[in-house]
Design a protein around this motif. Structure first.
Motif, PDB file in Angstrom:
ATOM      1  N   UNK A 170       9.131  -0.941  -4.490  1.00 52.57           N
ATOM      2  CA  UNK A 170      10.242  -1.701  -3.914  1.00 52.57           C
ATOM      3  C   UNK A 170      11.127  -0.836  -3.024  1.00 52.57           C
ATOM      4  N   UNK A 171      10.970   0.474  -3.100  1.00 54.46           N
ATOM      5  CA  UNK A 171      11.772   1.386  -2.293  1.00 54.46           C
ATOM      6  C   UNK A 171      10.961   2.649  -2.044  1.00 54.46           C
ATOM      7  N   UNK A 172      11.458   3.486  -1.154  1.00 61.07           N
ATOM      8  CA  UNK A 172      10.774   4.728  -0.819  1.00 61.07           C
ATOM      9  C   UNK A 172      11.611   5.911  -1.279  1.00 61.07           C
ATOM     10  N   UNK A 173      10.942   6.996  -1.622  1.00 60.62           N
ATOM     11  CA  UNK A 173      11.624   8.212  -2.027  1.00 60.62           C
ATOM     12  C   UNK A 173      11.979   9.042  -0.801  1.00 60.62           C
ATOM     13  N   UNK A 177       4.338  -5.606   4.169  1.00 66.58           N
ATOM     14  CA  UNK A 177       5.289  -4.618   3.661  1.00 66.58           C
ATOM     15  C   UNK A 177       5.756  -3.719   4.804  1.00 66.58           C
ATOM     16  N   UNK A 178       6.972  -3.213   4.681  1.00 63.25           N
ATOM     17  CA  UNK A 178       7.539  -2.345   5.706  1.00 63.25           C
ATOM     18  C   UNK A 178       7.062  -0.910   5.515  1.00 63.25           C
ATOM     19  N   UNK A 179       6.835  -0.224   6.623  1.00 62.89           N
ATOM     20  CA  UNK A 179       6.580   1.203   6.583  1.00 62.89           C
ATOM     21  C   UNK A 179       7.863   1.910   6.147  1.00 62.89           C
ATOM     22  N   UNK A 180       7.737   2.870   5.240  1.00 65.60           N
ATOM     23  CA  UNK A 180       8.915   3.620   4.800  1.00 65.60           C
ATOM     24  C   UNK A 180       9.655   4.180   6.010  1.00 65.60           C
ATOM     25  N   UNK A 181      10.998   4.199   5.980  1.00 66.46           N
ATOM     26  CA  UNK A 181      11.750   4.766   7.105  1.00 66.46           C
ATOM     27  C   UNK A 181      11.419   6.244   7.289  1.00 66.46           C
ATOM     28  N   UNK A 182      11.705   6.744   8.468  1.00 69.82           N
ATOM     29  CA  UNK A 182      11.516   8.163   8.748  1.00 69.82           C
ATOM     30  C   UNK A 182      12.309   8.981   7.723  1.00 69.82           C
ATOM     31  N   UNK A 183      11.653  10.006   7.190  1.00 75.58           N
ATOM     32  CA  UNK A 183      12.298  10.853   6.194  1.00 75.58           C
ATOM     33  C   UNK A 183      12.097  10.380   4.772  1.00 75.58           C
ATOM     34  N   UNK A 190       0.841  -1.193   0.000  1.00 78.76           N
ATOM     35  CA  UNK A 190       0.000   0.000   0.000  1.00 78.76           C
ATOM     36  C   UNK A 190       0.878   1.245   0.000  1.00 78.76           C
ATOM     37  N   UNK A 191       0.239   2.403  -0.199  1.00 80.99           N
ATOM     38  CA  UNK A 191       0.948   3.680  -0.181  1.00 80.99           C
ATOM     39  C   UNK A 191       1.641   3.863   1.172  1.00 80.99           C
ATOM     40  N   UNK A 192       2.894   4.340   1.114  1.00 81.54           N
ATOM     41  CA  UNK A 192       3.658   4.555   2.338  1.00 81.54           C
ATOM     42  C   UNK A 192       4.436   3.349   2.805  1.00 81.54           C
ATOM     43  N   UNK A 193       4.320   2.237   2.079  1.00 87.21           N
ATOM     44  CA  UNK A 193       5.030   1.009   2.450  1.00 87.21           C
ATOM     45  C   UNK A 193       5.808   0.470   1.254  1.00 87.21           C
ATOM     46  N   UNK A 194       6.729  -0.456   1.535  1.00 86.18           N
ATOM     47  CA  UNK A 194       7.548  -0.996   0.454  1.00 86.18           C
ATOM     48  C   UNK A 194       7.993  -2.416   0.818  1.00 86.18           C
TER      49      UNK A 194
END
Length: 882
Positions: free
Chosen positions: A696-699, A681-687, A664-668
């Protein structure tokens, strides 16, 4: 000649010949043939500080200056040199305090190699030449530069690179004026201006204006004024547009079709194009002059169903494996007539819906497996336009034998070779699998080349290997290797030093088998890659390490293993910084900090924060015994790989009921390491954040922004604040300020300036005359009586003798005649009777005989007739009768 060798000459009675016909006494590589420059010996003082400034020298700068690798300064300024700046000067890695090429007639681009002089702290002066082209982004590596970076008065064009914003230590003289620069000033660069005295980037440039509106003959694409949500189709079917594709095009997230074909567009294909994930029909950029690699972000455009046509440009490098994510593409895939190199990614084999045309002909494909079997398999369903091999003459031949400028690693050495030193020899292409036959090798260096591809598993045959040559840049360091670190390297159990795999693009997890290198004593370095997952606990077995254990600048996550505390013999360089490590530092590891020079496990990590919910426990790495020695056939049989029953792509997780499900949005989810696949899925890291599903990754949030709690967006902090820990806004503390939201800290208000408010300051303004501040000041302080100050003063100055001042004076007043003052006086004192002073006097002068004065006199008067006086008289005395 080494003293040990020279000492033999006294005992050799005849035929001692060492110097004749050699260049003994000169720096190796310095020919001495150029009459403009004397031979430079290795013991000469000029070897470290080279100065030929202002000597009316002409001609070109000789490339042999590049061999003077101990030089810390080089001054060739104020001559009449012409030609280009030699790329070899980039080898002067010890350059620190002066690189002067200014005030010549050099007409060339700035070599990117100059960025290798990363120890420069001051005085990079290339100004007042005729330099052309763009400012290399590589110059941003000079992050310790604090004084004088001057490229002004040249002919440089295009935009200012964002990377120059890394010069956070700059204090004075940053000059880019009087060029042809254009476009918008990167915020990272603009942020430096407040702390730099002598800031000039705008003079005679066109900053703030798109380059295509400035450069002659250019015609901008009109995308910057469009509404991002309302614009659904971008089809400029008429108009001779030129210039580059603006990065702002990535803001048009409502687009479903993008057609910019058949113009004269130049420059790179911007990575921001990957943000146009709503495009579901056509991506048409063909028949332009685009010149760059294809951005990997194109793999985010998973809604595409009809056409991707990028042909007839000058696109280069290898085709990204992320193309394999475009599984809905049904009609056209055209990349022909470009300069795409290397092998096609096997992931293209997932595009099984393609039916009309796949055209990748007339490129520079090469290698034994240029068209993988997975890709060839989809040709059966493409009905009329399968053209891949035609015009790719390098198919079936190693790339380093076919591409211009490539230089293959030789593989014809004797199998009993004990040492291979190919350090910094400009080799290109891949490591041949045939290297596996050198099983008696004890030392190896492939560092500082331009090698690509993966590290072959066959190198696991090198079981006698003891060391990587070339120090921290030896073994495999400073190349462009991709893929994973082979678990088979764990076979090299005799290694004691220089397991160096730094500065590549290696990814996936670090194999646990590397923990079998238990004889390692120094230089275990895997920094600056993209290694993911947890740090293997098995590295705790490297307990004989005494120096240099570095895993920094990767993407390691999870907590630091307690077992790393076993490396208690390490005395220098224990570094795990710049990863995504979390939780607390184990006490066993923290205990090492007191005995290790350069211990850093915290910077750039999330130490002290809770780790995300972990993935299920991973299965141990499947270890394949080193394969038997290679057959004589050119392509060895690949090692078998395990194929899971269900394969979830990155960006998905394995749901027991629904199978592979998009994040889902905000996860990867990064599933590049293979099974077992995560159940969530993991929550995107802080920042960091994600605005799309299935990622597959977060911006990363831009500077001055912070991630929302659900990581679905990045928020803005106002001026006067900074982003704390990438998760909220904090007011600037007393004495600091931020004109726009900054990251991690606000700017210090300099001495001589004030913020005016106790917290949340947005400006730092100069103190008025008569006041001062010592730095980090909220308000300025009045100068005491007897002192003064001009504006922007960090202290007050005593008034000179003969002058005075009251409180808060911006200047001192001159004492009138008849008065005087000492230095630092708040008022003037009157001269006594019998003395006088002129204006501005530091003391009074006694009246001469025959004159007198009253108190506070500016001159002495003559005695009247019939009267007289001695010196210093306040009055005259009447003469006696007679």
């Amino acid at each position: 000649v080494p003293t040990e060798v020279q000492a033999l000459s006294s005992g050799v009675t005849s035929n001692w010949h060492v110097t004749t016909g050699n260049s003994i006494g000169t720096v190796c590589g310095w020919t001495g043939d150029d009459s403009r420059f004397p031979t430079i010996g290795p013991t000469d003082a000029d070897y470290t500080s080279i100065d030929y400034s202002g000597q009316d020298l002409t001609g070109t700068i000789p490339t042999q200056f590049g061999v003077l690798t101990d030089a810390t300064s080089l001054a060739l300024d104020s001559n009449t040199f012409t030609g280009h700046i030699p790329t070899e000067l980039g080898q002067l890695l010890n350059m620190a305090s002066g690189f002067y090429l200014n005030s010549n007639l050099i007409l060339s681009a700035i070599p990117t190699e100059l960025g290798q002089m990363s120890e420069m702290t001051s005085d990079l002066r290339l100004n007042s030449n005729m330099l052309t082209g763009t400012i290399p982004t590589e110059l941003g590596a000079m992050v310790v530069m604090d004084t004088t970076f001057d490229l002004s008065s040249n002919g440089l064009t295009s935009t200012i690179p964002t990377e120059l914003g890394k010069f956070v230590s700059m204090k004075s003289d940053f000059g880019l004026g009087e060029n042809g620069l254009c476009g918008y000033i990167p915020s990272q660069v603009a942020a430096l201006s407040d702390s730099v005295m002598g800031w000039d980037i705008s003079t005679s440039n066109s900053l703030g204006t798109p380059c295509c509106e400035v450069l002659i003959g250019f015609n901008c694409l009109p995308v910057t004024n469009l509404t991002s949500a309302a614009t659904t189709s971008l089809d400029f079917s008429s108009g001779a547009y030129t210039g580059t594709i603006p990065t702002e095009a990535g803001l048009l997230t409502g687009l479903t079709t993008l057609s910019l074909n058949s113009y004269s567009l130049t420059g790179p294909l911007p990575s921001e194009i990957g943000s146009l994930s709503a495009i579901d029909a056509r991506l048409l950029l063909y028949s332009n002059r685009l010149s760059s690699s294809i951005p990997t972000q194109i793999g985010r455009m998973t809604a595409l169903t009809t056409e991707v046509e990028l042909h007839a440009n000058s696109l280069s490098a290898q085709m990204p494996s992320e193309f394999g994510a475009l599984t809905g593409l049904k009609s056209w895939l055209r990349l022909d007539s470009n300069s795409i190199t290397a092998e096609l990614p096997s992931e293209l084999g997932t595009l099984t819906a393609l039916q009309s045309a796949v055209r990748i002909f007339s490129n520079q494909l090469c290698g034994w497996d240029a068209i993988p079997s997975e890709v060839a398999a989809i040709s059966a369903s493409v009905t009329s336009g399968w053209q891949v091999a035609t015009g790719n003459e390098g198919i079936g031949t190693p790339c380093c034998e076919t591409l211009p400028g490539y230089n293959c690693l030789p593989v014809s050495l004797p199998t009993a070779t004990g040492s291979i030193d190919y350090y910094e020899q400009n080799f290109t292409g891949t490591i041949p699998t045939e290297f596996g036959v050198y099983s008696e090798l004890t030392s190896l260096s492939l560092g500082r080349n331009s090698l690509t591809g993966s590290i072959p598993t066959e190198l696991g045959h090198m079981t006698a290997l003891l060391s990587g040559m070339g120090g921290e840049e030896g073994l495999f360091s400073r190349n462009s290797f991709t893929g994973h670190i082979p678990s088979e390297l764990g076979n090299c159990e005799e290694m004691t030093s220089y397991f160096a795999v730094t500065d590549n693009s290696l990814s996936s997890v670090l194999p646990t088998e590397i923990g079998r290198l238990t004889k390692m004593e120094s230089w275990f370095a895997i920094k600056a890659n993209q290694i993911t997952g947890a740090i293997p606990t098995e590295l705790g077995k490297l307990s004989e390490m005494s120096s240099i254990f570095v895993l920094s600048s990767n993407q390691f996550s999870s907590s630091i293993p307690t077992e790393l505390g076993n490396l208690d013999k390490v005395s220098t360089w224990y570094r795990l910084h710049e990863n995504s490590l979390c939780s607390d530092v184990p006490t066993e590891v923290q205990a090492l900090s007191s005995s290790v020079e350069n211990w850093d496990v915290i910077t750039g990590n999330s130490i002290g924060t809770s780790c995300p919910t972990p993935f299920p426990t991973s299965l141990p790495t499947v270890y394949t015994h080193a394969p038997s020695l290679l057959p004589t056939t050119p392509v060895p049989s690949p090692l078998p790989t395990l194929t899971p029953t269900v394969t979830c792509a990155s960006g998905t997780y394995l749901d027991v009921d629904t199978g592979c499900t998009a994040c889902s949005i905000g996860r990867y989810a990064n599933n590049s390491a293979g099974p077992p696949f995560a159940s969530s899925c993991d929550l995107c890291p802080i920042g960091r954040y994600n605005i799309y599903t299935g990622q597959a990754a977060c911006d990363e949030c831009a500077e001055g922004k912070f991630s929302s709690e659900d990581r679905s967006s990045c928020g803005d902090c106002p001026a006067g604040t900074f982003v704390y820990n990438q998760e909220g806004c904090e007011f600037c503390p007393s004495g600091t300020y931020s004109p726009q939201a900054l990251e991690d800290a606000c700017l210090d208000c300099s001495p001589g300036f004030k913020t005016g408010v106790a917290s949340g300051a947005t400006t730092c303004s100069a103190c008025d005359g008569g006041t001062f501040s010592e730095g980090l000041a909220v308000n300025c302080t009045d100068c005491d009586s007897g002192t003064y100050s001009g504006s922007s003063s960090s202290s007050c100055t005593d008034c000179d003798s003969g002058k005075y001042s009251g409180i808060a004076a911006s200047s001192c007043e001159t004492c009138a005649g008849g008065a005087y003052s000492d230095a630092g006086s708040r008022n003037c004192s009157s001269c006594r009777a019998g003395a006088y002073s002129n204006a501005g006097a530091a003391s009074c002068t006694a009246c001469d005989s025959g004159t007198y004065s009253e108190a506070a006199s500016s001159a002495c008067a003559k005695c009247d007739g019939g009267t007289w006086s001695n010196g210093s008289a306040a009055t005259c005395v009447s003469c006696l009768a007679g």
